[in-house]
Enzyme design. Structure first.
Site, PDB file in Angstrom:
ATOM      1  N   GLY A 113     -19.149   7.609   6.660  1.00  0.00           N
ATOM      2  CA  GLY A 113     -18.883   8.907   6.058  1.00  0.00           C
ATOM      3  C   GLY A 113     -20.117   9.393   5.302  1.00  0.00           C
ATOM      4  O   GLY A 113     -21.230   8.902   5.541  1.00  0.00           O
ATOM      5  N   ASP A 138     -11.128  11.916   5.659  1.00  0.00           N
ATOM      6  CA  ASP A 138     -11.178  13.104   4.788  1.00  0.00           C
ATOM      7  C   ASP A 138     -11.630  14.369   5.534  1.00  0.00           C
ATOM      8  O   ASP A 138     -11.404  15.478   5.056  1.00  0.00           O
ATOM      9  CB  ASP A 138     -12.134  12.853   3.613  1.00  0.00           C
TER      10      ASP A 138
HETATM   11  O1  F6P Z   1     -12.890   8.440   1.892  1.00  0.00           O
HETATM   12  C1  F6P Z   1     -11.729   7.881   2.402  1.00  0.00           C
HETATM   13  C2  F6P Z   1     -10.762   7.528   1.306  1.00  0.00           C
HETATM   14  O2  F6P Z   1      -9.591   7.001   1.901  1.00  0.00           O
HETATM   15  C3  F6P Z   1     -10.408   8.677   0.355  1.00  0.00           C
HETATM   16  O3  F6P Z   1      -9.526   9.602   0.916  1.00  0.00           O
HETATM   17  C4  F6P Z   1      -9.904   7.906  -0.835  1.00  0.00           C
HETATM   18  O4  F6P Z   1     -10.070   8.633  -2.025  1.00  0.00           O
HETATM   19  C5  F6P Z   1     -10.780   6.694  -0.841  1.00  0.00           C
HETATM   20  O5  F6P Z   1     -11.308   6.535   0.466  1.00  0.00           O
HETATM   21  C6  F6P Z   1     -10.103   5.434  -1.269  1.00  0.00           C
HETATM   22  O6  F6P Z   1     -11.058   4.425  -1.330  1.00  0.00           O
HETATM   23  P1  F6P Z   1     -10.698   2.900  -1.574  1.00  0.00           P
HETATM   24  O7  F6P Z   1     -10.342   2.320  -0.229  1.00  0.00           O
HETATM   25  O8  F6P Z   1     -11.944   2.321  -2.134  1.00  0.00           O
HETATM   26  O9  F6P Z   1      -9.537   2.834  -2.520  1.00  0.00           O
END
Ligand code: F6P
Length: 357
Positions: A113, A138
Site C-alpha cells: 500500500g 482501503d
Molecule cells: O490499511 C489497511 C488497514 O486494514 C486499515 O483499514 C486499518 O486501519 C489498518 O490496516 C489496521 O492495521 P492493523 O492490522 O495494524 O491493525
C-alpha cells in the site's frame, strides 16, 4: 533472470492471486521467482526466502492472507501517522541490498500500500530494480482506480449489513457498523450503498450528530422502525477529533472507536435503542472475491511484463478496465480520497442516504 517478490503492509484478500500470477508468468518466460518472507524484513541478512514454482502456488488463488507473510511494522515501516513519512535508514537499506545482490535478483516486485510503496520508491531512487503492485483494502492509492482487496472488504461489509438489517428490524433498533479504510471512506461508501445503509459517515464529509439524529427521527416518523448507520473508522467527530486506539508499537496510529461514540450520541439524541458492531480484521481475512482474484492475477502478470521491459520505478495500475502502469511516485504523492461532489455520493443521496452534513 531471477526475480523477487515480497508483500508488505497489512495483508488483504488477493495477495496470493498476485503471487500465483507472478510465479506463473515468470515460469513461462523461463525465469526463477524467489519469495521473501514478512515483507522487506526477509531481505535482511541472512535472508528469509523461498524459491517459488507454479507447483508451489497450486491452489493458493482462492486463499486469503499471503503464503509469504507480511508486516506493517519493523525496519522498513515508512508511514508513522496521518501525512507523516519516515525514511528507511541507509544502514538497513545497505544490508538488504547485499541479499539482493548475492541472490542476483534482476527485479524486485513489491506488493504494498502507500507506506510500502513509499519505501519501494526510496529504494528505486537508490537504483534498485523495483516494480510496485498496489495492494490495500482501503482503495486509497492515487494513480489506480482500484486496488485488489477492496472488493472483498466491501463484500464483507455488505454481508455484515445484511445480517444487521434483520436483527435491527426484529428489535426496532438503530445498528451502527464501524468499518476500516483509514483516512479514506471508500469501504464505508461502497459497502454502505450496497448494504442499503441509511446513514454513511465518512472522513471526507464533516457531519454533526444533530443532522444524523434528525435523519433517523425523520425515518421513524415515516414509519421505518429500524435504521442502519455505517461509520468509517477515519470519520472525525464534529469537533475534528479522530478516534484512535492508544497503542504505540512504532507503526501508524491505529484508528478505532468512532462507531461506539456515534452509537452513544444517536441513542442520546433519538431515544432509540442503538448498538454498535466493529467489523475489524474480518474485512481483511478470508477468500478473495472473483474480482480480486482476477485483478490480482492480472496485476502479477503485468508486474512480470514490466520487469521484462526493464521498466523499473513503475507501479501496476488499473484504469477503465485496463491494467497498465504509472510511476510509483505518482501513486504515493497523496491519498486518493472520496470526492464529496462525485456522482457516487450524489447517487447515495438520491436514494435517501444521509451523510450527516
Ligand atoms: O490499511 C489497511 C488497514 O486494514 C486499515 O483499514 C486499518 O486501519 C489498518 O490496516 C489496521 O492495521 P492493523 O492490522 O495494524 O491493525
Amino acid at each position: 533472470m531471477r526475480i523477487g517478490i515480497l508483500n508488505c503492509g497489512g495483508d488483504c484478500p488477493g495477495l496470493n492471486a498476485v503471487i500465483h500470477g507472478v510465479v506463473g508468468a515468470a515460469a513461462s518466460k523461463g525465469w526463477e521467482t524467489i519469495g521473501f518472507r514478512d515483507g522487506f524484513e526477509g531481505l535482511l541478512p541472512p535472508g528469509d526466502f523461498t524459491f517459488l514454482t507454479p507447483k508451489d502456488t497450486e491452489g493458493i488463488l482462492k486463499q486469503g492472507g499471503t503464503i509469504l507473510g507480511t508486516t506493517n511494522k519493523g525496519n522498513f515501516a515508512a508511514k508513522v501517522g496521518e501525512g507523516d513519512v519516515a525514511r528507511v535508514p541507509q544502514e538497513i537499506i545497505d544490508r538488504a541490498k547485499k541479499t539482493l545482490d548475492q541472490l542476483e535478483i534482476g527485479a524486485l516486485l513489491v506488493v504494498g500500500g502507500d507506506g510500502s510503496l513509499t519505501t519501494a520508491h526510496q529504494l528505486f531512487e537508490q537504483g534498485w530494480p523495483i516494480i510496485g503492485v498496489p495492494k490495500t483494502i482501503d482503495n486509497d492509492l492515487k494513480a489506480t482506480s482500484m486496488t485488489f482487496g477492496f472488493d472483498s472488504a466491501v463484500s464483507t461489509v455488505v454481508d455484515g449489513l445484511d445480517r444487521l438489517h434483520t436483527t435491527a428490524q426484529s428489535h426496532k433498533r438503530v445498528m451502527v457498523l464501524e468499518v476500516m479504510g483509514r483516512h479514506a471512506g471508500w469501504i464505508a461508501l461502497w459497502g454502505g450503498i450496497a448494504g442499503a445503509a441509511n446513514v454513511i459517515l465518512l472522513p471526507e464529509i464533516p457531519f454533526t450528530y444533530e443532522n444524523v439524529a434528525n435523519h433517523l427521527k425523520m425515518r421513524e416518523a415515516q414509519g421505518y422502525s429500524s435504521s442502519l448507520v455505517v461509520v468509517a473508522e477515519g470519520a472525525k467527530d464534529p469537533d475534528g477529533n479522530l478516534a484512535t486506539i492508544d497503542e504505540n508499537l512504532g507503526g501508524e496510529v491505529r484508528l478505532g472507536g468512532i462507531g461506539e461514540r456515534v452509537a452513544h450520541r444517536i441513542a442520546e439524541l433519538t431515544g432509540k435503542e442503538t448498538r454498535c458492531t466493529t467489523l475489524g480484521h474480518i474485512q481483511r481475512g478470508g477468500a478473495p472475491t472473483p474480482l480480486d482474484r482476477i485483478l490480482g492475477v492480472r496485476f502479477g502478470v503485468m508486474a512480470v511484463q514490466l520487469a521484462s521491459e526493464g521498466d523499473f520505478g513503475k507501479m501496476v495500475s488499473y484504469h477503465s478496465y485496463h491494467v497498465g502502469s504509472v510511476p510509483i511516485k505518482e501513486a504515493v504523492e497523496e491519498l486518493r480520497l472520496v470526492d464529496p461532489d462525485t456522482e457516487v455520493v450524489a447517487a447515495a443521496r438520491a436514494v435517501g442516504v444521509s451523510f450527516g452534513d
